[in-house]
Enzyme design. Structure first.
Site, short mmCIF file in Angstrom:
data_model
loop_
_atom_site.label_atom_id
_atom_site.label_comp_id
_atom_site.label_asym_id
_atom_site.label_seq_id
_atom_site.Cartn_x
_atom_site.Cartn_y
_atom_site.Cartn_z
CG HIS A 185 -2.66 -4.88 -6.66
ND1 HIS A 185 -3.52 -3.93 -6.18
CD2 HIS A 185 -1.93 -5.30 -5.60
CE1 HIS A 185 -3.34 -3.79 -4.88
NE2 HIS A 185 -2.38 -4.61 -4.50
NE ARG A 292 -6.52 8.14 3.38
CZ ARG A 292 -5.29 8.40 2.94
NH1 ARG A 292 -4.25 8.14 3.72
NH2 ARG A 292 -5.09 8.90 1.74
NE ARG A 328 -11.00 10.98 5.67
CZ ARG A 328 -10.71 10.24 4.59
NH1 ARG A 328 -10.70 10.83 3.40
NH2 ARG A 328 -10.41 8.96 4.68
CD GLU A 426 -14.60 14.15 0.82
OE1 GLU A 426 -14.02 13.06 0.70
OE2 GLU A 426 -15.37 14.41 1.77
CG ASN A 449 -8.53 10.72 -4.85
OD1 ASN A 449 -7.82 11.38 -5.61
ND2 ASN A 449 -8.02 9.97 -3.91
CG ASP A 450 -14.87 10.72 -2.87
OD1 ASP A 450 -15.01 9.76 -3.64
OD2 ASP A 450 -14.83 10.59 -1.63
NE ARG A 460 -12.37 8.00 -5.99
CZ ARG A 460 -11.61 7.56 -5.00
NH1 ARG A 460 -10.44 7.04 -5.26
NH2 ARG A 460 -12.02 7.65 -3.75
CB CYS A 497 -5.82 16.19 1.42
SG CYS A 497 -7.60 15.87 1.51
#
Length: 538
Positions: A185, A292, A328, A426, A449-450, A460, A497
């Site tokens: 992290h 978002r 979104r 996605e 990503n998705d 992921r 995006c």
């Protein structure tokens, strides 16, 4: 001068005062006089820890991103693990204080995870230690926040996820830790904050290094404590060259995002809340490619009102001063802790009740959001996109619902503006039928990503699958090319995006595919523009 080396996880050079981080300690040898009282204290500490984790999750989601927030969320789940709780309770009933029982149980569980061959399970060692330390601090009345008076270099044995996200990020010049990895992290946060950092450093954490001068070279992995004059000069020169590169990037501020061959592309920014708008302006974003909506629903006890949603969206639109904002709609699901939604636990929330599936089946959620978006569109250009689309039927239902909303506002005499209606690509399903979907919308925005995890059937978030996860996989790139081609064949624009939008190795590829827009973190805009301007793609 003391010199050493570590593993660099983000390049750059930092020079500053050392802040030696040591977690709060308390007396764990205190005997337990009343097991019943100690059990009660343990369970109350769990309640307090759960509240802290919920707040920390929301802070992380707003400031850093969803992937890092999910790391925090895992800890809440581990704290409620039946084996963990039972082990603590058994020790308390056998005479240990609550703090001592949590500490020893945490160490035992962390050691057990660390000894496993499975990389994913090894990573849980840090999580169980983190939550155990939090519980111990609560039981001992200690603080979980580390304060830095002035900017400096944070040196530690290791930093847990919750410790890193609570730091004052404006004051951290670099991280240097004895433990950690390139996927820890700390490393992830360093890359997000664009600060040089080392992990696995061969540094001795003596108290006498606290406050001393340190130079960190994030290119070579070298560090210097009390650098001599020659070394300090060399590091300052290197730091100056890094600054010159940043100044070079500044030369691209305000410059058109046009390739050397004349191809124009829009470079937008992804943000998580209205508070991030200034980052878009500072980063020279040409618009917002992903706002978002989840931030408006987190950290509450009930749904936001239409007026609250409207005020938040309007704030963003007005601040963007005529530049496009792509909103979104709510992408929340059973994997996010929003109790008032009343969502049931799911075996696989990534494939579950989330995104547009909630909005199309719960009008009380969808209606106020769309009314707020249309009202905010009266103040500036807004495009709206809908997540987790898999069919034409969904898009037709959305369009009909939006027409109904506009009719309502018109009848009520409430000002509203028109918006572009787009969808996020996605799912492989949406990509494959993108030729049909393109006839029903104004634009596509690919959430890579998705799309990648669904295409490759790889979670992921699962570290043990890192060696299998390939965002450059030919199948993923083939779907992206298909999406761009079908968008243009039907006269609409297409953007990206997801994280891949900022992958400089793929910039030329995306330009050749024909993508019209790339939306990235605000801090990546200038670097990406430089790459675009140097490209020969026409």
């Amino acid at each position: 001068m003391k010199q050493g080396i570590g593993r660099p996880v983000y390049s750059g050079v930092s020079i500053g005062r050392i802040y030696l981080y040591k977690p709060n300690t308390c007396d764990l040898t205190r005997p337990a006089e009343d097991p019943k009282a100690e059990l009660e204290a343990f369970h109350q500490a769990k309640v307090t820890a759960a509240e802290q984790i919920a707040e920390l999750y929301e802070k992380t989601l707003r400031e850093i991103g969803e992937e890092q927030a999910q790391i925090i969320e895992i800890q809440g789940m581990m704290m409620d693990d039946a084996d963990y709780v039972e082990a603590v309770e058994d020790m308390i009933q056998n005479g240990s204080s609550a703090a001592s029982a949590v500490h020893e149980t945490g160490d035992a569980f962390a050691a057990a995870f660390a000894a496993m061959d499975d990389e994913y399970m090894q990573a849980r060692s840090t999580d169980v230690r983190d939550i155990s330390e939090r519980l111990v601090r609560i039981l001992c009345g200690g603080s979980s926040v580390f304060h830095m008076e002035d900017p400096g270099i944070l040196v530690a044995d290791d930093l847990t996820p919750s410790e890193t996200v609570q730091l004052d990020k404006e004051k951290v010049l670099a991280f240097v830790t004895r433990q950690g990895s390139s996927s820890s992290h700390t490393a992830i946060l360093a890359r997000i904050l664009n600060i040089p950092s080392l992990v696995q450093a061969d540094i001795v954490l003596d108290d006498d290094i606290d406050g001393r001068m340190m130079a960190v070279d994030g290119f070579t992995g070298e560090y210097y404590i009390d650098p001599d004059e020659e070394t300090l000069t060399r590091m300052e020169d290197k730091q100056h060259r890094v600054e010159e590169y940043r100044q070079l990037l500044e030369g691209y501020r305000g410059k058109p995002s046009v390739t050397a061959a004349g191809r124009k592309i829009k470079l937008f920014a992804n943000i998580g809340s209205p508070d991030d708008v200034q980052r878009v302006i500072d980063g020279d974003g040409e618009g917002i490619g992903l706002l978002r909506s989840e931030f408006l629903y987190l950290g509450r006890e009930d749904y936001p009102t239409e007026q609250e949603l409207y005020e938040a969206y309007r704030k963003v639109v007005e601040a963007m001063d005529g530049k496009t904002t792509v909103i979104r709609t709510l992408d929340i699901g059973a994997d996010k802790k929003v109790d008032y939604f009343g969502l049931e636990e799911e075996e696989n929330p990534a494939l579950g009740y989330r995104g547009i599936r909630i909005c199309l089946t719960r009008e009380e959620v969808f209606r106020p959001q769309m009314r707020a978006i249309y009202r905010a569109a009266a103040h500036g250009p807004i495009s709206v996109m809908f997540p987790m689309i898999i069919s034409e039927a969904e898009v037709l239902r959305i369009r009909a619902f939006c027409e109904k909303i506009k009719e309502e506002l018109k009848e009520e005499g409430i000002p509203y503006g028109e918006t572009e209606l787009g969808i996020m690509i996605e799912t492989p399903a949406a990509a494959i039928i993108s030729d049909r979907l393109a006839k029903l919308v104004d634009f596509f925005s690919v959430g890579t990503n998705d799309l990648t995890q669904y295409t490759l059937a790889i979670d992921r978030q699962n570290a043990k699958l890192d060696s299998f996860y390939d965002a450059h996989h030919p199948a993923v790139l083939a779907l992206l090319e298909m999406v761009a081609r079908n968008a243009h064949a039907n006269g609409i624009w297409a953007g990206i995006c997801g994280e891949l939008a900022g992958d400089l190795e793929l910039t030329d590829t995306f330009l050749k595919m024909g993508f019209d827009e790339l939306s990235v973190s605000p801090s990546r805009i200038l670097e990406l523009r430089k790459k675009v301007c140097e490209s020969q793609v026409g």
